[in-house]
Design a protein around this motif. Structure first.
Motif, PDB file in Angstrom:
ATOM      1  N   TYR A   6       0.833  -0.917  -0.111  1.00  0.00           N
ATOM      2  CA  TYR A   6      -0.035  -0.047   0.038  1.00  0.00           C
ATOM      3  C   TYR A   6       0.962   1.180  -0.164  1.00  0.00           C
ATOM      4  CZ  TYR A   6      -3.822  -3.466   0.716  1.00  0.00           C
ATOM      5  OH  TYR A   6      -4.425  -4.433   0.477  1.00  0.00           O
ATOM      6  N   SER A   9       2.147   1.779  -3.455  1.00  0.00           N
ATOM      7  CA  SER A   9       1.028   2.103  -4.159  1.00  0.00           C
ATOM      8  C   SER A   9       0.964   3.647  -4.210  1.00  0.00           C
ATOM      9  CB  SER A   9      -0.246   1.129  -3.776  1.00  0.00           C
ATOM     10  OG  SER A   9      -1.110   1.878  -4.817  1.00  0.00           O
ATOM     11  N   ARG A  10       0.857   4.017  -3.159  1.00  0.00           N
ATOM     12  CA  ARG A  10       0.883   5.801  -2.933  1.00  0.00           C
ATOM     13  C   ARG A  10       2.263   6.277  -3.402  1.00  0.00           C
ATOM     14  NH1 ARG A  10      -0.605   4.254   2.163  1.00  0.00           N
ATOM     15  NH2 ARG A  10       1.282   4.944   3.256  1.00  0.00           N
ATOM     16  N   ASP A  11       3.375   5.663  -3.170  1.00  0.00           N
ATOM     17  CA  ASP A  11       4.665   6.245  -3.867  1.00  0.00           C
ATOM     18  C   ASP A  11       4.616   6.314  -5.281  1.00  0.00           C
ATOM     19  OD1 ASP A  11       5.666   6.559  -1.603  1.00  0.00           O
ATOM     20  OD2 ASP A  11       6.883   4.566  -1.472  1.00  0.00           O
ATOM     21  N   ALA A  13       1.779   6.492  -6.871  1.00  0.00           N
ATOM     22  CA  ALA A  13       0.674   7.395  -7.254  1.00  0.00           C
ATOM     23  C   ALA A  13       1.150   8.800  -7.232  1.00  0.00           C
ATOM     24  CB  ALA A  13      -0.550   7.319  -6.085  1.00  0.00           C
ATOM     25  N   THR A  14       2.137   9.264  -6.522  1.00  0.00           N
ATOM     26  CA  THR A  14       2.758  10.543  -6.623  1.00  0.00           C
ATOM     27  C   THR A  14       3.287  10.933  -7.833  1.00  0.00           C
ATOM     28  OG1 THR A  14       5.097  10.039  -5.887  1.00  0.00           O
ATOM     29  CG2 THR A  14       3.276  10.390  -4.089  1.00  0.00           C
ATOM     30  N   TYR A  30      -6.798  -0.278  -5.259  1.00  0.00           N
ATOM     31  CA  TYR A  30      -6.488   0.592  -4.180  1.00  0.00           C
ATOM     32  C   TYR A  30      -6.265   1.959  -4.953  1.00  0.00           C
ATOM     33  CZ  TYR A  30      -3.735   2.750  -0.504  1.00  0.00           C
ATOM     34  OH  TYR A  30      -3.222   3.548   0.441  1.00  0.00           O
ATOM     35  N   PRO A  32      -5.044   5.541  -4.176  1.00  0.00           N
ATOM     36  CA  PRO A  32      -4.489   6.341  -3.212  1.00  0.00           C
ATOM     37  C   PRO A  32      -4.825   8.056  -3.443  1.00  0.00           C
ATOM     38  CG  PRO A  32      -2.530   5.133  -4.574  1.00  0.00           C
ATOM     39  CD  PRO A  32      -4.033   4.758  -5.221  1.00  0.00           C
ATOM     40  N   ASN A  33      -5.016   8.180  -4.527  1.00  0.00           N
ATOM     41  CA  ASN A  33      -5.400   9.675  -5.004  1.00  0.00           C
ATOM     42  C   ASN A  33      -6.958   9.926  -4.900  1.00  0.00           C
ATOM     43  OD1 ASN A  33      -2.645  10.108  -5.535  1.00  0.00           O
ATOM     44  ND2 ASN A  33      -3.093  10.013  -7.770  1.00  0.00           N
ATOM     45  N   ASP A 172      -2.095   1.575   6.832  1.00  0.00           N
ATOM     46  CA  ASP A 172      -1.543   0.607   5.775  1.00  0.00           C
ATOM     47  C   ASP A 172      -1.924  -0.901   6.439  1.00  0.00           C
ATOM     48  OD1 ASP A 172      -0.678   2.303   3.860  1.00  0.00           O
ATOM     49  OD2 ASP A 172       1.078   2.731   5.336  1.00  0.00           O
TER      50      ASP A 172
END
Length: 183
Positions: A6, A9-11, A13-14, A30, A32-33, A172
Motif C-alpha cells: 500500500y 502504491s501511494r509512492d 501515485a505521486t 486501491y 491512493p489519490n 496501511d
C-alpha cells in the motif's frame, strides 16, 4: 499482501496525479489519490462508482462470475501492483452514472463515517463495457463490440467508509488486514 504494498502504491501515485489512478493490491483496487469527503455526497458516490467499476474490470479479466470471485482469483494469481487509470474520455459518462446513485448516511459510527451508496443496478451496461475496454486497451475506449458485464453486478448497494481519527491507527496495516479478511 503486506502493508508495504500500500505504501509502494501511494509512492507510485505521486507520479500520477489522476484522481482515478489505482493499483491492484490483494486482488482489489486501491485508489491512493481518490478522496471521499463526508460532507460531499458527490465525492462519496464517485468513490463508490470508481471502486465498483474497477472491481468489475478485475472480475472480467479473470473470467469470474461476480466481483468477489474476481478479487479472490486476482489475489491468488498475485498480479502484484498493477497501475491502471480510467480513460479521460469516459468522464462525462462517469458523471452521468454517478448521478444515478443515491448516498445515505449510516448512523452510529464513533470515529468513521459510513455511507450506503445504492443504485448500481441502474448503471448502463454499455458504460461498464466501455470502462472494461478502456482499462484493457490501455486507455482507449473503442466502441466496437459491447460485452454485457452487468451480470457481474449482483448487488445494488455498497458501503463506503471514510476513516476518522487520523493518525491514531496505521492505515496501511488496517487496510492490509481488511483485504486479508475479504479473501
Amino acid at each position: 499482501m503486506a502493508p508495504s504494498d500500500y505504501v509502494q502504491s501511494r509512492d507510485l501515485a505521486t507520479q500520477n496525479n489522476g484522481r482515478f489512478y489505482t493499483t491492484l493490491v490483494d486482488g482489489r483496487s486501491y485508489f491512493p489519490n481518490l478522496t471521499a469527503i463526508a460532507s460531499d455526497p458527490v465525492s462519496i458516490r464517485d468513490a463508490a462508482l470508481a471502486s465498483v467499476l474497477l472491481s468489475i474490470y478485475v472480475a472480467a479479466t479473470h473470467d469470474a462470475s461476480d466481483v468477489d470471485t474476481g478479487a479472490t482469483l486476482a489475489a491468488k494469481k498475485d498480479d502484484g501492483l498493477k497501475p491502471m487509470a480510467l480513460s479521460t474520455d469516459l468522464e462525462s459518462l462517469f458523471k452521468e452514472s454517478s448521478a444515478l446513485l443515491t448516498c445515505t448516511k449510516v448512523t452510529g459510527g464513533i470515529t468513521n463515517a459510513l455511507f450506503r451508496v445504492s443504485g448500481f443496478e441502474e448503471i448502463s451496461p454499455a458504460f461498464i463495457a466501455a470502462v472494461v475496454r478502456s482499462l484493457t486497451n490501455g486507455g482507449t475506449s473503442s466502441t466496437s463490440s459491447v460485452i454485457d458485464y452487468s451480470p457481474l453486478v449482483d448487488f445494488d448497494s455498497v458501503l463506503v467508509r471514510i476513516f476518522g481519527a487520523e493518525g491514531m491507527i496505521d492505515r496501511d496495516v488496517e487496510t492490509s488486514t481488511y483485504a486479508a479478511l475479504c479473501n
